[in-house]
Write a protein that holds these residues in place. Structure first.
Motif, PDB file in Angstrom:
ATOM      1  N   THR A 113      37.926  36.772  52.610  1.00 51.72           N
ATOM      2  CA  THR A 113      37.768  35.368  52.254  1.00 51.72           C
ATOM      3  C   THR A 113      36.406  35.181  51.599  1.00 51.72           C
ATOM      4  O   THR A 113      35.385  35.171  52.282  1.00 51.72           O
ATOM      5  CB  THR A 113      37.876  34.472  53.509  1.00 51.72           C
ATOM      6  OG1 THR A 113      39.116  34.755  54.157  1.00 51.72           O
ATOM      7  CG2 THR A 113      37.806  33.014  53.150  1.00 51.72           C
ATOM      8  N   PRO A 114      36.382  35.064  50.255  1.00 50.89           N
ATOM      9  CA  PRO A 114      35.095  34.889  49.580  1.00 50.89           C
ATOM     10  C   PRO A 114      34.608  33.442  49.644  1.00 50.89           C
ATOM     11  O   PRO A 114      35.400  32.504  49.607  1.00 50.89           O
ATOM     12  CB  PRO A 114      35.401  35.283  48.134  1.00 50.89           C
ATOM     13  CG  PRO A 114      36.854  34.997  47.963  1.00 50.89           C
ATOM     14  CD  PRO A 114      37.486  35.198  49.305  1.00 50.89           C
ATOM     15  N   VAL A 115      33.297  33.298  49.764  1.00 55.66           N
ATOM     16  CA  VAL A 115      32.644  31.996  49.676  1.00 55.66           C
ATOM     17  C   VAL A 115      31.693  32.113  48.488  1.00 55.66           C
ATOM     18  O   VAL A 115      30.756  32.906  48.512  1.00 55.66           O
ATOM     19  CB  VAL A 115      31.879  31.653  50.968  1.00 55.66           C
ATOM     20  CG1 VAL A 115      31.157  30.329  50.825  1.00 55.66           C
ATOM     21  CG2 VAL A 115      32.839  31.632  52.153  1.00 55.66           C
ATOM     22  N   CYS A 116      31.963  31.360  47.446  1.00 62.74           N
ATOM     23  CA  CYS A 116      31.251  31.519  46.173  1.00 62.74           C
ATOM     24  C   CYS A 116      29.953  30.727  46.133  1.00 62.74           C
ATOM     25  O   CYS A 116      29.864  29.631  46.680  1.00 62.74           O
ATOM     26  CB  CYS A 116      32.144  31.062  45.021  1.00 62.74           C
ATOM     27  SG  CYS A 116      33.708  31.965  44.920  1.00 62.74           S
ATOM     28  N   THR A 117      28.965  31.304  45.428  1.00 65.13           N
ATOM     29  CA  THR A 117      27.745  30.564  45.134  1.00 65.13           C
ATOM     30  C   THR A 117      28.061  29.599  43.988  1.00 65.13           C
ATOM     31  O   THR A 117      29.107  29.692  43.350  1.00 65.13           O
ATOM     32  CB  THR A 117      26.595  31.505  44.721  1.00 65.13           C
ATOM     33  OG1 THR A 117      27.003  32.276  43.600  1.00 65.13           O
ATOM     34  CG2 THR A 117      26.196  32.423  45.859  1.00 65.13           C
ATOM     35  N   ALA A 118      27.142  28.701  43.725  1.00 64.71           N
ATOM     36  CA  ALA A 118      27.345  27.712  42.663  1.00 64.71           C
ATOM     37  C   ALA A 118      27.625  28.402  41.334  1.00 64.71           C
ATOM     38  O   ALA A 118      27.018  29.420  41.014  1.00 64.71           O
ATOM     39  CB  ALA A 118      26.109  26.822  42.537  1.00 64.71           C
ATOM     40  N   PHE A 119      28.549  27.851  40.587  1.00 66.66           N
ATOM     41  CA  PHE A 119      28.915  28.281  39.234  1.00 66.66           C
ATOM     42  C   PHE A 119      29.627  29.626  39.183  1.00 66.66           C
ATOM     43  O   PHE A 119      29.629  30.290  38.152  1.00 66.66           O
ATOM     44  CB  PHE A 119      27.708  28.268  38.289  1.00 66.66           C
ATOM     45  CG  PHE A 119      27.028  26.934  38.236  1.00 66.66           C
ATOM     46  CD1 PHE A 119      27.707  25.817  37.774  1.00 66.66           C
ATOM     47  CD2 PHE A 119      25.731  26.781  38.679  1.00 66.66           C
ATOM     48  CE1 PHE A 119      27.103  24.581  37.743  1.00 66.66           C
ATOM     49  CE2 PHE A 119      25.111  25.542  38.647  1.00 66.66           C
ATOM     50  CZ  PHE A 119      25.798  24.442  38.180  1.00 66.66           C
ATOM     51  N   PHE A 120      30.259  30.049  40.289  1.00 62.43           N
ATOM     52  CA  PHE A 120      31.114  31.233  40.289  1.00 62.43           C
ATOM     53  C   PHE A 120      32.389  30.892  41.032  1.00 62.43           C
ATOM     54  O   PHE A 120      32.398  30.068  41.941  1.00 62.43           O
ATOM     55  CB  PHE A 120      30.413  32.436  40.933  1.00 62.43           C
ATOM     56  CG  PHE A 120      29.416  33.069  40.017  1.00 62.43           C
ATOM     57  CD1 PHE A 120      29.809  34.031  39.095  1.00 62.43           C
ATOM     58  CD2 PHE A 120      28.094  32.675  40.032  1.00 62.43           C
ATOM     59  CE1 PHE A 120      28.893  34.596  38.230  1.00 62.43           C
ATOM     60  CE2 PHE A 120      27.166  33.233  39.172  1.00 62.43           C
ATOM     61  CZ  PHE A 120      27.568  34.198  38.268  1.00 62.43           C
ATOM     62  N   GLY A 121      33.490  31.538  40.628  1.00 58.90           N
ATOM     63  CA  GLY A 121      34.784  31.279  41.252  1.00 58.90           C
ATOM     64  C   GLY A 121      35.618  32.533  41.371  1.00 58.90           C
ATOM     65  O   GLY A 121      35.400  33.521  40.663  1.00 58.90           O
ATOM     66  N   ASN A 122      36.609  32.485  42.244  1.00 62.45           N
ATOM     67  CA  ASN A 122      37.569  33.576  42.419  1.00 62.45           C
ATOM     68  C   ASN A 122      38.768  33.267  41.528  1.00 62.45           C
ATOM     69  O   ASN A 122      39.833  32.888  41.993  1.00 62.45           O
ATOM     70  CB  ASN A 122      37.979  33.687  43.889  1.00 62.45           C
ATOM     71  CG  ASN A 122      38.991  34.780  44.105  1.00 62.45           C
ATOM     72  OD1 ASN A 122      39.135  35.690  43.299  1.00 62.45           O
ATOM     73  ND2 ASN A 122      39.716  34.693  45.206  1.00 62.45           N
ATOM     74  N   CYS A 123      38.598  33.436  40.239  1.00 61.91           N
ATOM     75  CA  CYS A 123      39.612  33.014  39.267  1.00 61.91           C
ATOM     76  C   CYS A 123      40.779  33.980  39.129  1.00 61.91           C
ATOM     77  O   CYS A 123      41.858  33.571  38.707  1.00 61.91           O
ATOM     78  CB  CYS A 123      38.954  32.777  37.908  1.00 61.91           C
ATOM     79  SG  CYS A 123      37.766  31.406  37.938  1.00 61.91           S
ATOM     80  N   ASP A 124      40.594  35.245  39.479  1.00 68.17           N
ATOM     81  CA  ASP A 124      41.712  36.184  39.357  1.00 68.17           C
ATOM     82  C   ASP A 124      42.595  36.178  40.600  1.00 68.17           C
ATOM     83  O   ASP A 124      43.624  36.843  40.638  1.00 68.17           O
ATOM     84  CB  ASP A 124      41.221  37.601  39.040  1.00 68.17           C
ATOM     85  CG  ASP A 124      40.431  38.255  40.150  1.00 68.17           C
ATOM     86  OD1 ASP A 124      40.228  37.633  41.222  1.00 68.17           O
ATOM     87  OD2 ASP A 124      40.007  39.407  39.958  1.00 68.17           O
ATOM     88  N   GLY A 125      42.212  35.431  41.640  1.00 65.38           N
ATOM     89  CA  GLY A 125      43.016  35.332  42.853  1.00 65.38           C
ATOM     90  C   GLY A 125      42.939  36.555  43.752  1.00 65.38           C
ATOM     91  O   GLY A 125      43.597  36.602  44.780  1.00 65.38           O
ATOM     92  N   ASN A 126      42.139  37.545  43.383  1.00 61.91           N
ATOM     93  CA  ASN A 126      41.987  38.753  44.192  1.00 61.91           C
ATOM     94  C   ASN A 126      40.858  38.522  45.190  1.00 61.91           C
ATOM     95  O   ASN A 126      39.691  38.545  44.822  1.00 61.91           O
ATOM     96  CB  ASN A 126      41.696  39.957  43.295  1.00 61.91           C
ATOM     97  CG  ASN A 126      41.540  41.243  44.070  1.00 61.91           C
ATOM     98  OD1 ASN A 126      41.508  41.264  45.291  1.00 61.91           O
ATOM     99  ND2 ASN A 126      41.450  42.341  43.339  1.00 61.91           N
TER     100      ASN A 126
END
Length: 178
Positions: free
Chosen positions: A104-117
């Motif tokens: 379960t990733p928790v992203c920093t500002a201005f980054f995302g889990n866009c590939d769904g992996n």
């Protein structure tokens, strides 16, 4: 006086009168008197005087491949063995937890889990035209140029022959100057 026992038996009560009274192939006396087999989170047997791992409890595994440590890895919470041995969670742009065997990733500002992996974390910058502020949010303007320097679409100029006469960037460069 009792000097030795046949293989697989021991004089565990130190009473020579009853001889070698204990089998040394049990889980409570494995290979020696009082040597117990109690491997972490798993099932075991005593074979040839050594504790042997037979099974792991649900959610646990023997990832270090050392039978004596038992099923030492909790696959539900381990970042390096999340869900299975050797399945690591990585995240260059944030933190990651392993919950229920899933990264379960928790992203920093201005980054995302866009590939769904979930395993590779927050791999995508959200300061890009194709992912501006959110995954899949394409930044574009009619007859204009767009940038996304801070996670928000910005109109940076108009194509030749067009202008943003109403001052509203949402509709781009709406006026043809011809």
């Amino acid at each position: 006086s009792l000097t030795s026992c046949k293989g697989g038996f021991g004089n565990c009560n130190n009473n020579p009168a009853d001889g070698c009274e204990v089998s040394l192939t049990t889980l409570s006396n494995c290979g020696g008197c009082g040597v117990t087999c109690n491997l972490a989170h798993g099932g075991e047997t005593c074979q040839t005087g050594k504790c042997q791992l037979t099974t792991c409890d649900a959610g646990f595994a023997n990832c270090d491949l050392v039978p004596q440590t038992g099923c030492e890895t909790n696959l539900n919470t381990s970042i390096t063995h999340c869900g299975a041995c050797g399945v690591g969670c990585t995240n260059q742009h944030g933190t990651t937890t392993c919950e229920g065997g899933t990264c379960t990733p928790v992203c920093t500002a201005f980054f995302g889990n866009c590939d769904g992996n979930e395993k590779n974390g927050c791999e995508t910058s959200l300061k890009a035209i194709s992912n501006c502020g959110a995954c899949g949010n394409v930044c574009s303007y009619a007859n204009g140029f767009a940038q996304c320097p801070s996670g928000t679409c910005q109109l940076t100029g108009c194509n030749t022959g067009f202008d943003n006469c109403d001052g509203a960037p949402a509709n781009g460069c709406e006026t043809a100057l011809n």
